[in-house]
Motif scaffolding. Sequence first.
Motif, PDB file in Angstrom:
ATOM      1  N   ASP A   1       3.454  11.548   7.230  1.00 45.53           N
ATOM      2  CA  ASP A   1       2.480  10.747   7.964  1.00 45.53           C
ATOM      3  C   ASP A   1       2.610   9.252   7.675  1.00 45.53           C
ATOM      4  O   ASP A   1       2.240   8.426   8.478  1.00 45.53           O
ATOM      5  N   ASN A   2       3.121   8.897   6.513  1.00 44.42           N
ATOM      6  CA  ASN A   2       3.123   7.507   6.097  1.00 44.42           C
ATOM      7  C   ASN A   2       4.451   6.792   6.260  1.00 44.42           C
ATOM      8  O   ASN A   2       4.521   5.596   6.027  1.00 44.42           O
ATOM      9  N   ARG A   3       5.486   7.470   6.644  1.00 47.93           N
ATOM     10  CA  ARG A   3       6.827   6.893   6.644  1.00 47.93           C
ATOM     11  C   ARG A   3       6.877   5.524   7.324  1.00 47.93           C
ATOM     12  O   ARG A   3       7.507   4.608   6.832  1.00 47.93           O
TER      13      ARG A   3
ATOM     14  N   PHE B   1      -4.328  -2.322   0.703  1.00 48.75           N
ATOM     15  CA  PHE B   1      -3.461  -1.357   1.391  1.00 48.75           C
ATOM     16  C   PHE B   1      -4.282  -0.459   2.328  1.00 48.75           C
ATOM     17  O   PHE B   1      -4.404   0.745   2.117  1.00 48.75           O
ATOM     18  N   PRO B   2      -4.841  -1.030   3.397  1.00 49.42           N
ATOM     19  CA  PRO B   2      -5.722  -0.250   4.268  1.00 49.42           C
ATOM     20  C   PRO B   2      -5.041   0.941   4.950  1.00 49.42           C
ATOM     21  O   PRO B   2      -5.656   2.003   5.094  1.00 49.42           O
ATOM     22  N   ASN B   3      -3.781   0.791   5.351  1.00 49.18           N
ATOM     23  CA  ASN B   3      -3.088   1.911   6.004  1.00 49.18           C
ATOM     24  C   ASN B   3      -2.855   3.056   5.035  1.00 49.18           C
ATOM     25  O   ASN B   3      -3.034   4.225   5.385  1.00 49.18           O
TER      26      ASN B   3
ATOM     27  N   GLN C   1      -6.381  12.107  -6.445  1.00 46.42           N
ATOM     28  CA  GLN C   1      -6.171  11.465  -5.159  1.00 46.42           C
ATOM     29  C   GLN C   1      -4.974  10.537  -5.301  1.00 46.42           C
ATOM     30  O   GLN C   1      -4.752   9.941  -6.363  1.00 46.42           O
ATOM     31  N   VAL C   2      -4.195  10.398  -4.224  1.00 45.37           N
ATOM     32  CA  VAL C   2      -2.963   9.615  -4.293  1.00 45.37           C
ATOM     33  C   VAL C   2      -2.696   8.906  -2.972  1.00 45.37           C
ATOM     34  O   VAL C   2      -2.990   9.427  -1.893  1.00 45.37           O
ATOM     35  N   ILE C   3      -2.168   7.691  -3.090  1.00 39.75           N
ATOM     36  CA  ILE C   3      -1.616   6.989  -1.930  1.00 39.75           C
ATOM     37  C   ILE C   3      -0.157   6.705  -2.229  1.00 39.75           C
ATOM     38  O   ILE C   3       0.265   6.705  -3.378  1.00 39.75           O
TER      39      ILE C   3
END
Length: 174
Positions: A9-11, A121-123, A140-142
């Motif tokens: 989803d983040n690529r 880092f809003p996205n 939790q992780v970003i």
Amino acid sequence: MSESKLHADNRDSVEVMDEKDILLNGKLKRYFSLIDFKANFGEPDSSKLLSDVEPCTSIFEEADGSVNPQAKYLYKNGSRFENSGNKVAIDEINFDGGDHILYKGHLLNKSTTISDIKGLFPNAIKHIGEMDVFGEGKLQVIQLREDYNNVSDGHVKIFFKNGKLHLLHWWFPC
């Protein structure tokens, strides 16, 4: 969200945390000397040879894939550093151990909240996931890219525990 879904989803939408914009404890870049390590931290709390841990990649891996047989992890205040000869690099920062970073002038430490990180880092925060971390449980992780040109296959994972900054880890695929 699973780690693989988080990655997929983040690529294309994830912001970058470039190592050039980070200062550990307001002083050290990601790469520094063993002399700088000892001057800033003293002796490590412990160390382990990489050959005993057998990570699938090494920060200081040679072009031919070889690794200095004396290369090791240095542990201090819960953070982990890789050491080869006189070279040291940050592998993982444990904010609960007292370490902090300055990122583009912003202090990030164990009191930094998910909301604080959302401003940077809003996205990535839109795609916050959960990961089972060995010895930690579910966190939790970003995920952030390492560079602006997508040269690296690696990324930076930032973990939160109880809504606060907990770990930062540079991850590279095997």
